[in-house]
Scaffold this motif. Structure first.
Motif, PDB file in Angstrom:
ATOM      1  N   ASN A 199      10.560 -16.569  12.957  1.00  0.00           N
ATOM      2  CA  ASN A 199       9.022 -17.011  12.593  1.00  0.00           C
ATOM      3  C   ASN A 199       8.355 -16.204  13.245  1.00  0.00           C
ATOM      4  O   ASN A 199       7.003 -16.195  12.811  1.00  0.00           O
ATOM      5  CB  ASN A 199       8.765 -18.604  12.932  1.00  0.00           C
ATOM      6  N   ASP A 200       8.703 -15.260  14.325  1.00  0.00           N
ATOM      7  CA  ASP A 200       7.863 -14.779  14.953  1.00  0.00           C
ATOM      8  C   ASP A 200       7.948 -13.157  15.051  1.00  0.00           C
ATOM      9  O   ASP A 200       9.149 -12.633  15.227  1.00  0.00           O
ATOM     10  CB  ASP A 200       7.866 -14.974  16.437  1.00  0.00           C
ATOM     11  N   PRO A 201       6.932 -12.399  14.738  1.00  0.00           N
ATOM     12  CA  PRO A 201       5.355 -12.639  14.387  1.00  0.00           C
ATOM     13  C   PRO A 201       5.458 -13.159  12.782  1.00  0.00           C
ATOM     14  O   PRO A 201       6.335 -12.732  12.001  1.00  0.00           O
ATOM     15  CB  PRO A 201       4.741 -11.594  14.523  1.00  0.00           C
ATOM     16  N   VAL A 202       4.281 -13.562  12.464  1.00  0.00           N
ATOM     17  CA  VAL A 202       4.159 -13.855  10.937  1.00  0.00           C
ATOM     18  C   VAL A 202       4.003 -12.575  10.538  1.00  0.00           C
ATOM     19  O   VAL A 202       3.215 -11.646  10.762  1.00  0.00           O
ATOM     20  CB  VAL A 202       2.613 -14.621  10.726  1.00  0.00           C
ATOM     21  N   PHE A 203       4.734 -12.405   9.356  1.00  0.00           N
ATOM     22  CA  PHE A 203       4.833 -10.946   8.497  1.00  0.00           C
ATOM     23  C   PHE A 203       4.093 -11.285   7.213  1.00  0.00           C
ATOM     24  O   PHE A 203       4.613 -12.231   6.371  1.00  0.00           O
ATOM     25  CB  PHE A 203       6.424 -10.925   8.344  1.00  0.00           C
ATOM     26  N   ILE A 204       3.164 -10.481   7.006  1.00  0.00           N
ATOM     27  CA  ILE A 204       2.140 -10.405   5.684  1.00  0.00           C
ATOM     28  C   ILE A 204       2.402  -9.120   5.341  1.00  0.00           C
ATOM     29  O   ILE A 204       1.703  -8.118   5.842  1.00  0.00           O
ATOM     30  CB  ILE A 204       0.783 -10.950   6.088  1.00  0.00           C
ATOM     31  N   PRO A 205       3.371  -8.787   4.388  1.00  0.00           N
ATOM     32  CA  PRO A 205       3.280  -7.437   3.675  1.00  0.00           C
ATOM     33  C   PRO A 205       1.963  -6.897   3.348  1.00  0.00           C
ATOM     34  O   PRO A 205       1.092  -7.593   2.973  1.00  0.00           O
ATOM     35  CB  PRO A 205       4.273  -7.486   2.522  1.00  0.00           C
ATOM     36  N   LYS A 206       2.061  -5.615   3.424  1.00  0.00           N
ATOM     37  CA  LYS A 206       0.780  -4.832   2.845  1.00  0.00           C
ATOM     38  C   LYS A 206       0.765  -5.006   1.237  1.00  0.00           C
ATOM     39  O   LYS A 206       1.494  -5.082   0.680  1.00  0.00           O
ATOM     40  CB  LYS A 206       0.980  -3.353   3.283  1.00  0.00           C
ATOM     41  N   ARG A 207      -0.588  -5.090   1.085  1.00  0.00           N
ATOM     42  CA  ARG A 207      -1.017  -5.320  -0.295  1.00  0.00           C
ATOM     43  C   ARG A 207      -1.193  -3.856  -0.931  1.00  0.00           C
ATOM     44  O   ARG A 207      -1.602  -2.999  -0.109  1.00  0.00           O
ATOM     45  CB  ARG A 207      -2.295  -6.156  -0.502  1.00  0.00           C
ATOM     46  N   VAL A 208      -0.917  -3.851  -2.197  1.00  0.00           N
ATOM     47  CA  VAL A 208      -1.427  -2.824  -2.931  1.00  0.00           C
ATOM     48  C   VAL A 208      -2.714  -2.382  -2.798  1.00  0.00           C
ATOM     49  O   VAL A 208      -3.640  -3.150  -3.083  1.00  0.00           O
ATOM     50  CB  VAL A 208      -0.642  -2.700  -4.389  1.00  0.00           C
ATOM     51  N   PRO A 209      -3.148  -0.998  -2.770  1.00  0.00           N
ATOM     52  CA  PRO A 209      -4.541  -0.611  -2.796  1.00  0.00           C
ATOM     53  C   PRO A 209      -5.393  -1.353  -3.954  1.00  0.00           C
ATOM     54  O   PRO A 209      -4.991  -1.176  -5.177  1.00  0.00           O
ATOM     55  CB  PRO A 209      -4.699   0.751  -2.899  1.00  0.00           C
ATOM     56  N   PHE A 210      -6.486  -1.864  -3.478  1.00  0.00           N
ATOM     57  CA  PHE A 210      -7.228  -2.659  -4.535  1.00  0.00           C
ATOM     58  C   PHE A 210      -7.566  -1.864  -5.775  1.00  0.00           C
ATOM     59  O   PHE A 210      -7.271  -2.280  -6.864  1.00  0.00           O
ATOM     60  CB  PHE A 210      -8.389  -3.238  -3.941  1.00  0.00           C
ATOM     61  N   ASN A 211      -7.887  -0.821  -5.522  1.00  0.00           N
ATOM     62  CA  ASN A 211      -8.015   0.200  -6.782  1.00  0.00           C
ATOM     63  C   ASN A 211      -6.957   0.489  -7.789  1.00  0.00           C
ATOM     64  O   ASN A 211      -7.077   1.037  -8.784  1.00  0.00           O
ATOM     65  CB  ASN A 211      -8.729   1.530  -6.312  1.00  0.00           C
ATOM     66  N   LYS A 212      -5.768   0.070  -7.303  1.00  0.00           N
ATOM     67  CA  LYS A 212      -4.851   0.261  -8.169  1.00  0.00           C
ATOM     68  C   LYS A 212      -4.296  -0.968  -9.052  1.00  0.00           C
ATOM     69  O   LYS A 212      -3.875  -0.756  -9.958  1.00  0.00           O
ATOM     70  CB  LYS A 212      -3.508   0.658  -7.487  1.00  0.00           C
ATOM     71  N   ILE A 213      -5.157  -2.021  -8.582  1.00  0.00           N
ATOM     72  CA  ILE A 213      -4.775  -3.225  -9.490  1.00  0.00           C
ATOM     73  C   ILE A 213      -6.057  -3.846  -9.964  1.00  0.00           C
ATOM     74  O   ILE A 213      -6.077  -4.768 -11.006  1.00  0.00           O
ATOM     75  CB  ILE A 213      -4.237  -4.581  -8.678  1.00  0.00           C
ATOM     76  N   TYR A 214      -7.274  -3.112  -9.966  1.00  0.00           N
ATOM     77  CA  TYR A 214      -8.626  -3.647 -10.333  1.00  0.00           C
ATOM     78  C   TYR A 214      -9.078  -2.631 -11.161  1.00  0.00           C
ATOM     79  O   TYR A 214      -9.388  -1.306 -10.590  1.00  0.00           O
ATOM     80  CB  TYR A 214      -9.385  -4.019  -9.109  1.00  0.00           C
ATOM     81  N   LYS A 215      -9.752  -2.811 -12.301  1.00  0.00           N
ATOM     82  CA  LYS A 215     -10.273  -2.345 -13.162  1.00  0.00           C
ATOM     83  C   LYS A 215     -11.481  -2.929 -13.979  1.00  0.00           C
ATOM     84  O   LYS A 215     -11.182  -4.082 -14.484  1.00  0.00           O
ATOM     85  CB  LYS A 215      -9.452  -1.665 -14.316  1.00  0.00           C
ATOM     86  N   ILE A 216     -12.491  -2.018 -14.188  1.00  0.00           N
ATOM     87  CA  ILE A 216     -13.708  -2.973 -14.588  1.00  0.00           C
ATOM     88  C   ILE A 216     -14.207  -2.006 -15.752  1.00  0.00           C
ATOM     89  O   ILE A 216     -14.394  -0.930 -15.425  1.00  0.00           O
ATOM     90  CB  ILE A 216     -14.793  -3.283 -13.870  1.00  0.00           C
ATOM     91  N   THR A 217     -14.521  -2.603 -16.975  1.00  0.00           N
ATOM     92  CA  THR A 217     -15.192  -1.744 -18.000  1.00  0.00           C
ATOM     93  C   THR A 217     -16.499  -2.461 -18.395  1.00  0.00           C
ATOM     94  O   THR A 217     -16.487  -3.506 -18.592  1.00  0.00           O
ATOM     95  CB  THR A 217     -14.326  -1.615 -19.113  1.00  0.00           C
TER      96      THR A 217
END
Length: 218
Positions: A199-217
């Motif tokens: 359990n040590d350390p807490v492992f939080i995988p990196k997230r995909v860059p925001f601009n790769k999952i977010y689109k606004i029109t």
């Protein structure tokens, strides 16, 4: 906790302490999770909790299957196709590459934790009727997330693990689940073993860059 604390504290627990989780606490968590939205208020989910002797029997039988290399046969097998799109495939590849570094080349710790069902004092199995539209799987995911956040809010650790539903026949036997329900997912729940190396350390995988999952029109 406030919502920000709960949300930021969401991570998996790879080993729990032997401390028992009160049945009432689990029941209250699941009852509150019923507020989760679902298509046309269908509420397709059911929750089956095993603990005590039933849990020990399940753990032993599942470990024997693993030792004997019994092939998993998940109820959701048709949805677990290996034909992933390039985008999620690349994300999973990054996760695999980072695990060895995170575990300091001690992946056997996780393997052993997985085999012992993370020493969980309770497991919540979630099902939907076999006669369900694909949308019910989405609803089940919302229900599961509600359960996990509510558990964290009570100071508990959670571990949603695919391995715990690898052998649905065992799940049905020990959790007394009818044949007309699909075993979709499982969430181990308990108190975090803060002294466990896995359990040590807490492992939080990196997230995909925001601009790769977010689109606004506009």
């Amino acid at each position: 906790m406030n919502f920000k604390e709960v949300f930021q504290n969401e991570h998996v627990t790879r080993r729990f302490t032997n401390r028992r989780v009160p049945e009432k606490a689990i029941a209250e968590i699941i009852e509150k999770a019923q507020q989760s939205p679902s298509l046309l208020n269908s509420q397709p989910w059911r929750a089956y909790v095993i603990m005590g002797d039933a849990l020990e029997g399940f753990k032993k039988a599942a470990a024997e299957n693993m030792d004997n290399k019994v092939k998993p046969n998940e109820d959701f097998a048709a949805m677990l196709s290996l034909d992933w799109d390039t985008f999620p495939s690349s994300n999973m590849a990054m996760m695999g590459a980072s695990q060895s570094f995170f575990f300091r080349n001690k992946l056997h710790l996780f393997t052993e934790a997985n085999k012992t069902t993370f020493n969980a004092p309770a497991i919540i199995f979630l099902t939907i009727p076999k006669k369900s539209p694909a949308w019910s799987v989405f609803d089940l995911g919302i229900f599961a997330q509600s359960i996990m956040l509510l558990a964290i809010n009570r100071g508990l650790g959670i571990m949603p693990a695919h391995s715990m539903v690898s052998y649905p026949d065992l799940v049905r036997k020990y959790a007394r689940i009818p044949e007309d329900e699909s075993v979709g997912m499982a969430i181990a729940i308990g108190y975090i073993d803060k002294n466990a190396e896995v359990n040590d350390p807490v492992f939080i995988p990196k997230r995909v860059p925001f601009n790769k999952i977010y689109k606004i029109t506009k």
